[in-house]
Design a protein around this motif. Structure first.
Motif, mmCIF file in Angstrom:
data_model
loop_
_atom_site.group_PDB
_atom_site.id
_atom_site.type_symbol
_atom_site.label_atom_id
_atom_site.label_comp_id
_atom_site.label_asym_id
_atom_site.label_seq_id
_atom_site.Cartn_x
_atom_site.Cartn_y
_atom_site.Cartn_z
ATOM 1 N N THR A 23 0.722 -1.252 0.123
ATOM 2 C CA THR A 23 -0.080 -0.025 -0.080
ATOM 3 C C THR A 23 0.973 1.233 -0.069
ATOM 4 N N VAL A 24 0.349 2.419 -0.486
ATOM 5 C CA VAL A 24 1.153 3.641 -0.407
ATOM 6 C C VAL A 24 1.004 4.611 0.720
ATOM 7 N N THR A 25 2.047 4.386 1.359
ATOM 8 C CA THR A 25 2.357 5.053 2.721
ATOM 9 C C THR A 25 3.288 6.313 2.726
ATOM 10 N N ALA A 26 3.753 6.706 1.512
ATOM 11 C CA ALA A 26 4.631 7.763 1.468
ATOM 12 C C ALA A 26 4.419 8.418 0.015
ATOM 13 N N GLY A 27 4.839 9.707 -0.203
ATOM 14 C CA GLY A 27 4.405 10.252 -1.156
ATOM 15 C C GLY A 27 3.452 11.704 -1.135
ATOM 16 N N ILE A 28 3.169 12.136 -2.213
ATOM 17 C CA ILE A 28 2.194 13.320 -2.426
ATOM 18 C C ILE A 28 0.796 12.780 -1.690
ATOM 19 N N GLY A 29 0.276 13.622 -0.547
ATOM 20 C CA GLY A 29 -0.813 13.287 -0.057
ATOM 21 C C GLY A 29 -0.659 12.331 0.986
ATOM 22 N N PRO A 41 0.234 18.488 4.181
ATOM 23 C CA PRO A 41 -0.784 18.609 3.081
ATOM 24 C C PRO A 41 -0.275 19.312 1.918
ATOM 25 N N ILE A 42 -1.288 19.344 0.922
ATOM 26 C CA ILE A 42 -0.810 19.972 -0.352
ATOM 27 C C ILE A 42 -1.328 21.456 0.031
ATOM 28 N N HIS A 43 -0.414 22.353 -0.492
ATOM 29 C CA HIS A 43 -0.635 23.825 -0.309
ATOM 30 C C HIS A 43 -0.960 24.572 -1.621
ATOM 31 N N VAL A 44 -1.825 25.368 -1.777
ATOM 32 C CA VAL A 44 -2.018 26.136 -3.041
ATOM 33 C C VAL A 44 -2.203 27.660 -2.573
ATOM 34 N N THR A 45 -1.949 28.535 -3.504
ATOM 35 C CA THR A 45 -2.048 29.941 -3.262
ATOM 36 C C THR A 45 -2.769 30.658 -4.330
ATOM 37 N N PHE A 46 -3.801 31.514 -4.403
ATOM 38 C CA PHE A 46 -4.469 32.053 -5.207
ATOM 39 C C PHE A 46 -4.061 33.662 -5.208
ATOM 40 N N SER A 47 -4.282 34.217 -6.573
ATOM 41 C CA SER A 47 -3.931 35.612 -6.839
ATOM 42 C C SER A 47 -5.106 36.498 -6.275
ATOM 43 N N GLY A 48 -6.274 35.980 -5.626
ATOM 44 C CA GLY A 48 -7.136 36.642 -5.063
ATOM 45 C C GLY A 48 -8.048 35.652 -3.946
ATOM 46 N N ALA A 49 -8.998 36.197 -3.351
ATOM 47 C CA ALA A 49 -9.711 35.370 -2.589
ATOM 48 C C ALA A 49 -10.818 34.736 -3.449
ATOM 49 N N PRO A 50 -10.717 33.112 -3.317
ATOM 50 C CA PRO A 50 -11.686 32.389 -4.167
ATOM 51 C C PRO A 50 -13.049 32.507 -3.658
ATOM 52 N N VAL A 51 -14.144 32.439 -4.521
ATOM 53 C CA VAL A 51 -15.585 32.404 -4.079
ATOM 54 C C VAL A 51 -16.215 31.606 -4.711
ATOM 55 N N PRO A 52 -16.703 30.137 -4.217
ATOM 56 C CA PRO A 52 -16.692 30.305 -2.943
ATOM 57 C C PRO A 52 -15.096 29.577 -2.290
ATOM 58 N N PRO A 53 -14.850 29.813 -0.972
ATOM 59 C CA PRO A 53 -13.444 29.338 -0.657
ATOM 60 C C PRO A 53 -13.512 27.963 -0.846
ATOM 61 N N PRO A 54 -12.181 27.311 -1.340
ATOM 62 C CA PRO A 54 -12.154 26.106 -1.440
ATOM 63 C C PRO A 54 -12.504 25.139 -0.108
ATOM 64 N N ALA A 55 -13.208 24.079 -0.496
ATOM 65 C CA ALA A 55 -14.007 23.172 0.610
ATOM 66 C C ALA A 55 -13.957 21.933 -0.023
ATOM 67 N N PRO A 56 -14.061 20.864 1.026
ATOM 68 C CA PRO A 56 -14.320 19.445 0.250
ATOM 69 C C PRO A 56 -15.170 19.106 -0.812
ATOM 70 N N ASP A 57 -16.523 20.212 -0.489
ATOM 71 C CA ASP A 57 -17.422 19.723 -1.108
ATOM 72 C C ASP A 57 -17.547 20.350 -2.578
#
Length: 430
Positions: free
Chosen positions: A254-260, A274-290
């Motif tokens: 099983t995968v126990t190392a690597g991205i994610g 975790p994976i980090h991401v930065t935007f040029s402005g405020a996303p609408v809606p803000p990123p969320a699992p759904d």
């Protein structure tokens, strides 16, 4: 708000309706409704109307059917009409295909001269499809003219395709007008949207469609400016290319190392979880699992799911946690919605392919590693993510003959998920 279900046996249509109400910059036309339908069907059973029940102005629709499932989050607010995280899983059985579609129509009036922006995409990944289509249309009912119309389709899809508002991507396209502009105060408008996919009746496995559409008001489209692991613009050892994780997957099946993979330590400046991401402005809606879609192409292990998204330390930065490491030899994609619609993060997994050549993981990577250990390049902080194969964090130098041994083990499938000699990562969707 109301929901109407059309059902027969295991398949049904869902319809969302909102009574007229003021939205600030826009207002729903008197007597009109907002409605949204979502269908998953095995293409055999018919449909019959069912009852009506109340729903809020945002939520998730999730019908199920024999051979098909479909889900989508929706959010109607003064900022945007959003359909997020639409996902269709379509299979075939005994020569019968399955299909799903998401359809909506909204009538409203602009109370002021407000800017608008249209964005969205639909991706079919990893399987055959009879057809995939994306449709978005904004009409000025006062003048009887189209403000913008975007109709993209791809028929006879053999593997993967992405349809994107503004740039197309299919083999059929009808576009009238821009993707942004300004509404005329006092004019009545109608917005129509549809995302649809139909699997091939002889498809060998379940196919996945993922997409979103957003008509936003008074907001600007935001873009990804940075990511860690890095976006192509910031890739430390292959500038302009998708970041490839070439290191260990863990010491078992099983995968126990690597991205994610939780607990994977940083390699120099590269953070894996975790994976980090930065935007040029405020996303609408803000990123969320759904409202953020994660999908994988290639590999033999299941694609992880998003477990949490939280604000990062920087402005407009978010940390994305997923349920496990990405499947080896896959391309993993994150798709964002709202005024960040169309923005994507792609990652490759190709254990052992240290020289990043088109031949994938081979014995040439063993020689490449030895050469970089001998000249000192392998132990530079910016190169650890490429050469610290066993992900050891002992006393320096971190990259040594143990990493050479681990490459040999990866190539031969020893204490890992599979034999990697001669393998390479699957191509990412456009």
């Amino acid at each position: 708000m109301q929901i109407r279900r059309w059902s027969a046996f295991a398949a049904f249509v869902t319809v969302v309706a909102l009574s007229a109400s003021a939205y600030g910059q826009i207002a729903l036309n008197p007597g009109s409704i907002i409605w949204l339908s979502l269908r998953g069907t095995d293409n055999v059973v018919g449909f019959a109307p069912a009852g009506i029940s109340s729903l809020p102005a945002n939520g998730t629709l999730m019908p199920m059917a024999v051979g098909a499932s479909a889900s989508a989050a929706y959010d109607f607010s003064s900022a945007a009409f959003n359909v997020n995280n639409a996902q269709f899983a379509l299979s075939a059985s005994n020569g019968v295909s399955s299909s799903a579609d998401l359809y909506g129509q909204i009538n409203f009036t602009a109370t002021t001269a407000v800017p608008w922006n249209l964005a969205g995409s639909l991706s079919w990944m990893g399987n055959w499809a009879n057809g995939v289509s994306l449709f978005a249309r904004l009409q000025d009912l006062t003048t009887g003219s189209d403000v913008t119309l975007h109709n993209y389709a791809s028929a006879g899809v053999l593997s993967s395709v992405t349809l994107t508002v503004g740039s197309g991507g299919g083999n059929s396209m009808n576009v009238i007008g821009p993707t942004s502009g300004t509404l005329t105060a006092g004019h009545a408008y109608q917005y129509t949207l549809e995302l649809a996919a139909d699997s091939n009746p002889y498809s060998p496995q379940t196919g996945m469609a993922m997409g979103n559409l957003s008509l936003s008001f008074g907001t600007q489209t935001v873009t990804i400016t940075a990511a860690n692991p890095p976006a192509p613009a910031g890739n430390p050892y292959q500038p302009g290319q998708i970041f490839t994780d070439v290191l260990d997957t863990g010491s078992g099946p099983t995968v126990t190392a690597g991205i994610g993979a939780p607990g994977t330590l940083d390699e120099g400046p590269i953070s894996y979880s975790p994976i980090h991401v930065t935007f040029s402005g405020a996303p609408v809606p803000p990123p969320a699992p759904d409202n953020v879609v994660v999908g994988c192409v290639g590999g033999s292990l299941p694609c992880p799911t998003i477990t949490a998204i939280s604000p990062g330390p920087g402005a407009n930065e978010y940390a994305i946690s997923i349920s496990g490491g990405m499947p080896p030899l896959s391309c993993m994609t994150f798709i964002f919605t709202g005024n960040a619609a169309g923005q994507r993060l792609h990652y490759y997994s190709n254990p052992g392919n240290l020289n990043l050549d088109s031949f994938g993981s081979t014995t040439q990577d063993v020689l490449f590693l030895i050469q970089n250990i001998n000249d000192g390049s392998a132990n530079l902080p910016e190169n650890l993510a490429r050469f610290n194969v066993n992900r050891s964090h002992l006393q320096p130098p971190h990259v040594n003959t143990q990493d050479v041994l681990r490459v040999v083990q990866l190539l031969n499938g020893v204490n890992t998920t599979q034999v990697f000699n001669g393998t390479h990562a699957a191509a990412c969707p456009p």
